[in-house]
Design a protein around this motif. Structure first.
Motif, PDB file in Angstrom:
ATOM      1  N   GLN A 157      -3.934   2.669 -22.553  1.00 49.80           N
ATOM      2  CA  GLN A 157      -4.495   1.787 -23.566  1.00 49.80           C
ATOM      3  C   GLN A 157      -5.701   1.053 -22.997  1.00 49.80           C
ATOM      4  OE1 GLN A 157      -1.363  -0.824 -24.827  1.00 49.80           O
ATOM      5  NE2 GLN A 157      -0.379   0.718 -26.094  1.00 49.80           N
ATOM      6  N   THR A 158      -6.755   1.005 -23.778  1.00 48.42           N
ATOM      7  CA  THR A 158      -7.955   0.297 -23.350  1.00 48.42           C
ATOM      8  C   THR A 158      -7.835  -1.168 -23.721  1.00 48.42           C
ATOM      9  OG1 THR A 158      -9.308   2.269 -23.669  1.00 48.42           O
ATOM     10  CG2 THR A 158     -10.459   0.163 -23.539  1.00 48.42           C
ATOM     11  N   GLU A 159      -7.822  -2.036 -22.718  1.00 48.46           N
ATOM     12  CA  GLU A 159      -7.699  -3.467 -22.972  1.00 48.46           C
ATOM     13  C   GLU A 159      -9.065  -4.064 -23.283  1.00 48.46           C
ATOM     14  OE1 GLU A 159      -5.764  -5.451 -19.800  1.00 48.46           O
ATOM     15  OE2 GLU A 159      -3.978  -4.203 -19.849  1.00 48.46           O
ATOM     16  N   ASP A 160      -9.050  -5.143 -24.054  1.00 54.14           N
ATOM     17  CA  ASP A 160     -10.297  -5.843 -24.350  1.00 54.14           C
ATOM     18  C   ASP A 160     -10.872  -6.418 -23.063  1.00 54.14           C
ATOM     19  OD1 ASP A 160     -10.113  -5.344 -27.074  1.00 54.14           O
ATOM     20  OD2 ASP A 160      -8.916  -7.147 -27.438  1.00 54.14           O
ATOM     21  N   ALA A 161     -12.183  -6.385 -22.966  1.00 58.73           N
ATOM     22  CA  ALA A 161     -12.862  -6.940 -21.796  1.00 58.73           C
ATOM     23  C   ALA A 161     -13.407  -8.318 -22.147  1.00 58.73           C
ATOM     24  CB  ALA A 161     -13.986  -6.024 -21.353  1.00 58.73           C
ATOM     25  N   TYR A 162     -13.231  -9.252 -21.233  1.00 54.03           N
ATOM     26  CA  TYR A 162     -13.740 -10.606 -21.418  1.00 54.03           C
ATOM     27  C   TYR A 162     -14.709 -10.934 -20.292  1.00 54.03           C
ATOM     28  CZ  TYR A 162     -10.332 -11.424 -25.116  1.00 54.03           C
ATOM     29  OH  TYR A 162      -9.628 -11.363 -26.296  1.00 54.03           O
ATOM     30  N   HIS A 163     -15.614 -11.854 -20.575  1.00 52.75           N
ATOM     31  CA  HIS A 163     -16.689 -12.132 -19.626  1.00 52.75           C
ATOM     32  C   HIS A 163     -16.984 -13.627 -19.584  1.00 52.75           C
ATOM     33  CE1 HIS A 163     -20.118 -11.351 -17.146  1.00 52.75           C
ATOM     34  NE2 HIS A 163     -20.991 -11.742 -18.040  1.00 52.75           N
ATOM     35  N   PHE A 164     -17.276 -14.144 -18.368  1.00 52.89           N
ATOM     36  CA  PHE A 164     -17.630 -15.544 -18.177  1.00 52.89           C
ATOM     37  C   PHE A 164     -19.144 -15.677 -17.950  1.00 52.89           C
ATOM     38  CE2 PHE A 164     -13.199 -15.449 -16.735  1.00 52.89           C
ATOM     39  CZ  PHE A 164     -12.681 -16.628 -17.250  1.00 52.89           C
ATOM     40  N   VAL A 165     -19.752 -16.637 -18.625  1.00 48.95           N
ATOM     41  CA  VAL A 165     -21.143 -16.998 -18.358  1.00 48.95           C
ATOM     42  C   VAL A 165     -21.210 -18.518 -18.251  1.00 48.95           C
ATOM     43  CG1 VAL A 165     -22.043 -14.993 -19.594  1.00 48.95           C
ATOM     44  CG2 VAL A 165     -21.806 -17.173 -20.795  1.00 48.95           C
ATOM     45  N   VAL A 166     -22.319 -19.020 -17.746  1.00 52.34           N
ATOM     46  CA  VAL A 166     -22.439 -20.462 -17.565  1.00 52.34           C
ATOM     47  C   VAL A 166     -23.710 -20.972 -18.234  1.00 52.34           C
ATOM     48  CG1 VAL A 166     -23.575 -20.236 -15.323  1.00 52.34           C
ATOM     49  CG2 VAL A 166     -22.384 -22.345 -15.879  1.00 52.34           C
ATOM     50  N   TYR A 167     -23.620 -22.146 -18.851  1.00 54.09           N
ATOM     51  CA  TYR A 167     -24.768 -22.838 -19.444  1.00 54.09           C
ATOM     52  C   TYR A 167     -24.964 -24.142 -18.668  1.00 54.09           C
ATOM     53  CZ  TYR A 167     -24.339 -19.708 -23.471  1.00 54.09           C
ATOM     54  OH  TYR A 167     -24.285 -18.595 -24.282  1.00 54.09           O
ATOM     55  N   LEU A 168     -26.204 -24.409 -18.271  1.00 51.59           N
ATOM     56  CA  LEU A 168     -26.462 -25.622 -17.492  1.00 51.59           C
ATOM     57  C   LEU A 168     -27.918 -26.052 -17.630  1.00 51.59           C
ATOM     58  CD1 LEU A 168     -28.136 -24.290 -14.971  1.00 51.59           C
ATOM     59  CD2 LEU A 168     -25.895 -23.879 -14.031  1.00 51.59           C
ATOM     60  N   PRO A 169     -28.198 -27.317 -17.299  1.00 55.69           N
ATOM     61  CA  PRO A 169     -29.580 -27.795 -17.334  1.00 55.69           C
ATOM     62  C   PRO A 169     -30.279 -27.487 -16.018  1.00 55.69           C
ATOM     63  CG  PRO A 169     -28.114 -29.599 -16.808  1.00 55.69           C
ATOM     64  CD  PRO A 169     -27.233 -28.403 -17.004  1.00 55.69           C
ATOM     65  N   PHE A 170     -31.567 -27.139 -16.111  1.00 56.93           N
ATOM     66  CA  PHE A 170     -32.342 -26.887 -14.892  1.00 56.93           C
ATOM     67  C   PHE A 170     -33.811 -27.140 -15.191  1.00 56.93           C
ATOM     68  CE2 PHE A 170     -34.578 -24.424 -11.679  1.00 56.93           C
ATOM     69  CZ  PHE A 170     -33.866 -24.731 -10.525  1.00 56.93           C
ATOM     70  N   MET A 171     -34.373 -28.097 -14.488  1.00 55.80           N
ATOM     71  CA  MET A 171     -35.788 -28.437 -14.609  1.00 55.80           C
ATOM     72  C   MET A 171     -36.209 -28.640 -16.067  1.00 55.80           C
ATOM     73  SD  MET A 171     -37.461 -25.967 -11.656  1.00 55.80           S
ATOM     74  CE  MET A 171     -39.096 -26.688 -11.925  1.00 55.80           C
ATOM     75  N   GLY A 172     -35.398 -29.407 -16.809  1.00 56.36           N
ATOM     76  CA  GLY A 172     -35.742 -29.790 -18.168  1.00 56.36           C
ATOM     77  C   GLY A 172     -35.460 -28.769 -19.245  1.00 56.36           C
TER      78      GLY A 172
END
Length: 321
Positions: A157-172
């Motif tokens: 069975q093919t399981e769903d793939a999940y992914h982590f990304v990040v949001y952050l402030p940098f130089m305005g």
């Protein structure tokens, strides 16, 4: 990305604040991760100072590029590519930590960040995922399963793939750091007043969630923040020393809440570190011999459905299978 077929030694990681906070402790970083159930102003304000948002989402392959923002090939900050499966959680953490000015960290992390300084994202990703100590820290709360279904002839069975990304402030500007993309993604500048970068992040994340079918719960959000415990303890000691017991009462409640949360994390992490397969096998055999296995199974199904229902009402992702 986290998938179901990988032999590089990096194991799947739960989207759980206790797991991330334990990783940060191992890295010698005085930060924690908390669940974020809402992007409203009150929820965000309660977690300040807040350094980054870690976004987990179900990976959906699309024929067209619906990416918001613009690639920034000249991004001067820390950015590493994901070069192996299942490492995206730790990679998202490092992509955040590497862009926090004057961050205190343990010697191993400090040396790793210094060693990869100036490298291109691909090389940096290779160096990071080749670090045995980092992989061991990542895997410490994701013990391998002792159950193997190989050789049974069962359909895969093919399981769903999940992914982590990040949001952050940098130089305005607000940046999205996704290890599977060739460059950092710039989502524009933000107003320094008011909520600052979080206002822009809310807009970007809500627009991203809106691309999923209505009612979809295939994502979660975590907040990378300063550990509030030392500050609460210091303020409480100061108030108590000054005899301001009425003002101290509110901090006592906060301190108890934070302490209780950490006790829960420690307990849950202790369970993650222990392999319970042998115990479960013995219990199942005993139930079967006593003729109680079927009734126990039905009772467990009912409990699971109740948990899934509660999780959905909170906006959490939980697999019912």
């Amino acid at each position: 990305m986290s998938g179901d077929d990988d032999s590089n030694g990096w194991q799947l990681t739960e989207s759980d604040p206790g797991v991330f906070s334990e990783l940060l402790k191992t890295l010698g970083v005085p930060l924690i991760v908390d669940d974020l159930y809402s992007l409203d102003s009150e929820s965000l304000a309660s977690l300040q100072p807040l350094h980054a948002l870690i976004f987990l989402f179900k990976w959906v392959s699309t024929s067209s590029d619906s990416m918001s923002g613009n690639y920034d090939p000249e991004f001067p900050g820390f950015f590493a590519h994901q070069v192996v499966n299942n490492a995206c959680a730790t990679l998202a953490v490092l992509n955040a930590l590497g862009n926090i000015p004057a961050l205190k960290s343990g010697s191993q992390l400090t040396q790793l960040l210094e060693f990869t300084n100036g490298m291109d994202p691909q090389t940096r990703g290779l160096v990071i995922t080749s670090s045995d100590w980092l992989r061991e820290a990542h895997n410490s709360l994701s013990p391998p399963s002792a159950i193997s279904l190989d050789g049974l002839g069962l359909p895969k069975q093919t399981e769903d793939a999940y992914h982590f990304v990040v949001y952050l402030p940098f130089m305005g500007s607000l940046y999205e750091l996704d290890g599977l993309k060739p460059h950092a993604v710039r989502h524009g500048s933000y107003n320094e007043t008011g909520e600052g970068w979080l206002s822009r992040a809310r807009e970007v994340i809500e627009n991203r969630i809106a691309t999923y079918p209505p009612g979809a719960l295939d994502f979660s959000l975590l907040a990378l923040r300063e550990d509030p415990l030392p500050l609460i303890q210091a303020e409480l000691a100061e108030l108590q020393a000054a005899g301001k017991q009425a003002e101290a009462a509110g901090l006592v409640v906060k301190l108890e809440s934070e302490t209780s949360k950490r006790n829960r994390w420690n307990f849950e992490n202790s369970l993650r570190r222990h392999n319970h397969v042998g115990l479960v096998h013995s219990l199942l055999v005993s139930l079967a011999k006593a003729g109680k296995l079927e009734s126990a199974k039905e009772r467990a199904k009912g409990i699971m459905k109740e948990r899934v229902s509660k999780a959905k009402s909170k906006g959490e992702v939980m697999d019912e299978s």
